[in-house]
Scaffold this motif. Structure first.
Motif, PDB file in Angstrom:
ATOM      1  N   TYR A   1       0.131  -7.735  -1.772  1.00  0.00           N
ATOM      2  CA  TYR A   1      -0.992  -7.011  -1.188  1.00  0.00           C
ATOM      3  C   TYR A   1      -2.267  -7.663  -1.720  1.00  0.00           C
ATOM      4  O   TYR A   1      -2.773  -7.316  -2.781  1.00  0.00           O
ATOM      5  CB  TYR A   1      -0.914  -5.531  -1.567  1.00  0.00           C
ATOM      6  CG  TYR A   1      -1.979  -4.662  -0.937  1.00  0.00           C
ATOM      7  CD1 TYR A   1      -2.523  -4.960   0.312  1.00  0.00           C
ATOM      8  CD2 TYR A   1      -2.432  -3.522  -1.594  1.00  0.00           C
ATOM      9  CE1 TYR A   1      -3.484  -4.158   0.885  1.00  0.00           C
ATOM     10  CE2 TYR A   1      -3.400  -2.698  -1.029  1.00  0.00           C
ATOM     11  CZ  TYR A   1      -3.918  -3.027   0.212  1.00  0.00           C
ATOM     12  OH  TYR A   1      -4.881  -2.222   0.778  1.00  0.00           O
TER      13      TYR A   1
ATOM     14  N   ASP B   1       0.510  -8.217   3.237  1.00  0.00           N
ATOM     15  CA  ASP B   1      -0.823  -8.052   3.794  1.00  0.00           C
ATOM     16  C   ASP B   1      -1.745  -9.012   3.060  1.00  0.00           C
ATOM     17  O   ASP B   1      -2.089  -8.789   1.897  1.00  0.00           O
ATOM     18  CB  ASP B   1      -1.267  -6.590   3.608  1.00  0.00           C
ATOM     19  CG  ASP B   1      -2.680  -6.334   4.101  1.00  0.00           C
ATOM     20  OD1 ASP B   1      -3.356  -7.291   4.530  1.00  0.00           O
ATOM     21  OD2 ASP B   1      -3.108  -5.173   4.051  1.00  0.00           O
TER      22      ASP B   1
ATOM     23  N   THR C   1     -15.659 -10.185   5.315  1.00  0.00           N
ATOM     24  CA  THR C   1     -14.540 -10.912   4.718  1.00  0.00           C
ATOM     25  C   THR C   1     -13.478 -11.204   5.769  1.00  0.00           C
ATOM     26  O   THR C   1     -13.625 -10.872   6.934  1.00  0.00           O
ATOM     27  CB  THR C   1     -13.916 -10.087   3.583  1.00  0.00           C
ATOM     28  OG1 THR C   1     -13.476  -8.834   4.114  1.00  0.00           O
ATOM     29  CG2 THR C   1     -14.906  -9.856   2.465  1.00  0.00           C
ATOM     30  N   HIS C   2     -12.410 -11.844   5.351  1.00  0.00           N
ATOM     31  CA  HIS C   2     -11.213 -12.165   6.134  1.00  0.00           C
ATOM     32  C   HIS C   2     -11.332 -13.478   6.903  1.00  0.00           C
ATOM     33  O   HIS C   2     -10.333 -14.144   7.126  1.00  0.00           O
ATOM     34  CB  HIS C   2     -10.824 -11.043   7.104  1.00  0.00           C
ATOM     35  CG  HIS C   2     -10.368  -9.773   6.455  1.00  0.00           C
ATOM     36  ND1 HIS C   2     -10.996  -9.221   5.379  1.00  0.00           N
ATOM     37  CD2 HIS C   2      -9.334  -8.946   6.731  1.00  0.00           C
ATOM     38  CE1 HIS C   2     -10.381  -8.113   5.012  1.00  0.00           C
ATOM     39  NE2 HIS C   2      -9.356  -7.919   5.810  1.00  0.00           N
TER      40      HIS C   2
ATOM     41  N   ASN D   1      -4.869  -9.994   4.092  1.00  0.00           N
ATOM     42  CA  ASN D   1      -6.292  -9.731   4.267  1.00  0.00           C
ATOM     43  C   ASN D   1      -7.086 -11.003   4.560  1.00  0.00           C
ATOM     44  O   ASN D   1      -8.223 -11.175   4.097  1.00  0.00           O
ATOM     45  CB  ASN D   1      -6.867  -9.002   3.044  1.00  0.00           C
ATOM     46  CG  ASN D   1      -6.669  -7.497   3.137  1.00  0.00           C
ATOM     47  OD1 ASN D   1      -6.902  -6.897   4.176  1.00  0.00           O
ATOM     48  ND2 ASN D   1      -6.218  -6.881   2.054  1.00  0.00           N
TER      49      ASN D   1
ATOM     50  N   ASN E   1      -3.167   1.083  -3.885  1.00  0.00           N
ATOM     51  CA  ASN E   1      -2.374  -0.146  -3.848  1.00  0.00           C
ATOM     52  C   ASN E   1      -0.872   0.171  -3.867  1.00  0.00           C
ATOM     53  O   ASN E   1      -0.411   1.067  -3.192  1.00  0.00           O
ATOM     54  CB  ASN E   1      -2.778  -1.100  -4.974  1.00  0.00           C
ATOM     55  CG  ASN E   1      -4.285  -1.339  -5.012  1.00  0.00           C
ATOM     56  OD1 ASN E   1      -4.906  -1.530  -3.976  1.00  0.00           O
ATOM     57  ND2 ASN E   1      -4.863  -1.319  -6.195  1.00  0.00           N
TER      58      ASN E   1
ATOM     59  N   ARG F   1     -13.896  -6.944   0.159  1.00  0.00           N
ATOM     60  CA  ARG F   1     -15.034  -6.060   0.448  1.00  0.00           C
ATOM     61  C   ARG F   1     -16.145  -6.765   1.234  1.00  0.00           C
ATOM     62  O   ARG F   1     -16.335  -6.489   2.410  1.00  0.00           O
ATOM     63  CB  ARG F   1     -15.566  -5.423  -0.825  1.00  0.00           C
ATOM     64  CG  ARG F   1     -14.520  -4.549  -1.497  1.00  0.00           C
ATOM     65  CD  ARG F   1     -14.987  -3.933  -2.798  1.00  0.00           C
ATOM     66  NE  ARG F   1     -13.920  -3.158  -3.415  1.00  0.00           N
ATOM     67  CZ  ARG F   1     -13.954  -2.673  -4.638  1.00  0.00           C
ATOM     68  NH1 ARG F   1     -15.022  -2.870  -5.408  1.00  0.00           N
ATOM     69  NH2 ARG F   1     -12.931  -1.982  -5.124  1.00  0.00           N
TER      70      ARG F   1
ATOM     71  N   GLU G   1       0.827  -1.205   0.000  1.00  0.00           N
ATOM     72  CA  GLU G   1       0.000   0.000   0.000  1.00  0.00           C
ATOM     73  C   GLU G   1       0.866   1.262   0.000  1.00  0.00           C
ATOM     74  O   GLU G   1       0.696   2.172   0.799  1.00  0.00           O
ATOM     75  CB  GLU G   1      -0.977   0.007   1.186  1.00  0.00           C
ATOM     76  CG  GLU G   1      -2.239   0.790   0.877  1.00  0.00           C
ATOM     77  CD  GLU G   1      -3.345   0.624   1.915  1.00  0.00           C
ATOM     78  OE1 GLU G   1      -4.341   1.364   1.787  1.00  0.00           O
ATOM     79  OE2 GLU G   1      -3.222  -0.213   2.829  1.00  0.00           O
TER      80      GLU G   1
ATOM     81  N   ASN H   1      -8.762  -7.036  -0.792  1.00  0.00           N
ATOM     82  CA  ASN H   1      -9.553  -7.042   0.445  1.00  0.00           C
ATOM     83  C   ASN H   1     -10.765  -7.962   0.360  1.00  0.00           C
ATOM     84  O   ASN H   1     -11.088  -8.671   1.308  1.00  0.00           O
ATOM     85  CB  ASN H   1      -9.978  -5.606   0.778  1.00  0.00           C
ATOM     86  CG  ASN H   1     -10.839  -5.498   2.005  1.00  0.00           C
ATOM     87  OD1 ASN H   1     -12.040  -5.777   1.963  1.00  0.00           O
ATOM     88  ND2 ASN H   1     -10.246  -5.099   3.117  1.00  0.00           N
TER      89      ASN H   1
ATOM     90  N   LYS I   1     -10.656 -11.795  -5.197  1.00  0.00           N
ATOM     91  CA  LYS I   1      -9.707 -12.150  -4.145  1.00  0.00           C
ATOM     92  C   LYS I   1      -9.431 -13.643  -4.131  1.00  0.00           C
ATOM     93  O   LYS I   1      -8.272 -14.077  -4.055  1.00  0.00           O
ATOM     94  CB  LYS I   1     -10.260 -11.713  -2.787  1.00  0.00           C
ATOM     95  CG  LYS I   1      -9.397 -12.073  -1.586  1.00  0.00           C
ATOM     96  CD  LYS I   1     -10.042 -11.574  -0.292  1.00  0.00           C
ATOM     97  CE  LYS I   1      -9.150 -11.758   0.915  1.00  0.00           C
ATOM     98  NZ  LYS I   1      -9.754 -11.170   2.135  1.00  0.00           N
TER      99      LYS I   1
ATOM    100  N   TYR J   1      -2.781  -5.577  12.632  1.00  0.00           N
ATOM    101  CA  TYR J   1      -3.592  -4.479  12.090  1.00  0.00           C
ATOM    102  C   TYR J   1      -4.614  -4.050  13.127  1.00  0.00           C
ATOM    103  O   TYR J   1      -5.269  -4.895  13.750  1.00  0.00           O
ATOM    104  CB  TYR J   1      -4.303  -4.921  10.809  1.00  0.00           C
ATOM    105  CG  TYR J   1      -5.413  -3.994  10.375  1.00  0.00           C
ATOM    106  CD1 TYR J   1      -5.155  -2.871   9.591  1.00  0.00           C
ATOM    107  CD2 TYR J   1      -6.736  -4.235  10.764  1.00  0.00           C
ATOM    108  CE1 TYR J   1      -6.183  -2.018   9.204  1.00  0.00           C
ATOM    109  CE2 TYR J   1      -7.759  -3.387  10.385  1.00  0.00           C
ATOM    110  CZ  TYR J   1      -7.477  -2.279   9.608  1.00  0.00           C
ATOM    111  OH  TYR J   1      -8.494  -1.437   9.241  1.00  0.00           O
TER     112      TYR J   1
ATOM    113  N   TYR K   1     -14.715  -9.922  -3.937  1.00  0.00           N
ATOM    114  CA  TYR K   1     -14.498 -11.135  -3.132  1.00  0.00           C
ATOM    115  C   TYR K   1     -14.100 -12.303  -4.038  1.00  0.00           C
ATOM    116  O   TYR K   1     -13.157 -13.040  -3.743  1.00  0.00           O
ATOM    117  CB  TYR K   1     -15.777 -11.457  -2.362  1.00  0.00           C
ATOM    118  CG  TYR K   1     -15.712 -12.716  -1.528  1.00  0.00           C
ATOM    119  CD1 TYR K   1     -15.072 -12.720  -0.293  1.00  0.00           C
ATOM    120  CD2 TYR K   1     -16.313 -13.893  -1.965  1.00  0.00           C
ATOM    121  CE1 TYR K   1     -15.030 -13.870   0.501  1.00  0.00           C
ATOM    122  CE2 TYR K   1     -16.274 -15.042  -1.191  1.00  0.00           C
ATOM    123  CZ  TYR K   1     -15.632 -15.022   0.042  1.00  0.00           C
ATOM    124  OH  TYR K   1     -15.590 -16.171   0.811  1.00  0.00           O
TER     125      TYR K   1
END
Length: 260
Positions: free
Chosen positions: A108, A147, A167-168, A149, A63, A113, A34, A111, A123, A200, A120
């Motif tokens: 990276y 990262d 998410t995650h 995520n 990014n 979302r 990032e 995410n 990802k 984080y 998603y």
């Protein structure tokens, strides 16, 4: 050799912290995420004066990833084979190079979302293609860092129930992470066991001060890398608003030591 990964949340805003971190911990290789900058916008003068080289990719103010190394940067690769794009737009989410005999990939991960969102699915595809691409390096000293995520375990989230529909922590994300970890081991966890170990903390509602965080930044190493790891730690001082110069990133660096 000492390798670190850090989502700095804008390297131009945090360059003083980055330079101080490199010196304080005697870092050989720092993978950054990032950066929010194109390569020609990176503030490299102070890094170069300290003996570091930089390899970076960034297309706009979003990014961006980079490698900062004082042990050489060779065989630089932007992205990875078959890396997906989002809405036909390439994103700056991966750069790798051989640094001191180790291939380090600064990653990276998207995410996502929210489950069901196109981001998603992007990802999950991104992680699947990363696993396929990384197979070429699994038998050499290689570190996939950055990262991610993803919170692989419930203990990696301050309140798993709160994230069940976000998410995650979804089963599909975790499955994608563990598919990569089958060949590249989480080398920091044995030295930084949980619970309550995070990398984080949102800026919202004093999340850091109350240790309401997520563990989403990882160093995954191939067997040839993992066997050389002698220690690891999370530098939470870099997330502490009371420490350092200027506002902190919302992430803390993860640092790993390697035997020669």
């Amino acid at each position: 050799m000492r390798i670190a990964t850090w989502n700095v949340n804008s390297i131009r805003s945090r360059i003083d912290r980055v330079e101080a971190f490199l010196e304080r911990h005697d870092i050989d290789v720092l993978a950054v995420q990032e950066t929010k900058a194109m390569p020609d916008q990176l503030p490299t003068m102070g890094l170069e004066a300290r003996g570091y080289e930089v390899a970076a990719v960034g297309y706009d103010q979003w990014n961006g990833v980079a490698l900062i190394s004082r042990v050489g940067i060779e065989e630089v690769l932007v992205g990875f084979e078959a890396m997906p794009v989002f809405k036909e737009q390439a994103e700056a989410r991966a750069v790798s190079a051989v640094c001191g005999g180790v291939r380090v990939m600064s990653l990276y991960v998207p995410n996502g979302r929210k489950p069901g969102d196109p981001h998603y699915h992007y990802k999950l595809e991104w992680l699947a293609r990363l696993r396929d691409a990384a197979q070429r390096w699994k038998d050499t000293p290689t570190a996939l860092v950055g990262d991610w995520n993803v919170c692989p375990f419930d203990e990696d989230c301050f309140d798993p129930a709160q994230f069940r529909k976000a998410t995650h922590l979804t089963p599909a994300e975790r499955e994608a992470f563990f598919a990569i970890e089958a060949d590249f081991r989480d080398v920091a966890r044995p030295f930084t066991p949980g619970p309550d170990v995070y990398t984080y903390w949102d800026y919202y509602r004093q999340r850091f001060e109350r240790n309401r965080g997520l563990r989403i930044d990882f160093v995954l190493g191939s067997p040839a890398f993992a066997e050389r790891v002698t220690g690891a730690f999370v530098d939470t001082d870099e997330r502490d608003p009371a420490q350092g110069t200027g506002a902190p990133s919302d992430h803390a660096p993860v640092v790993v030591d390697l035997a020669d």
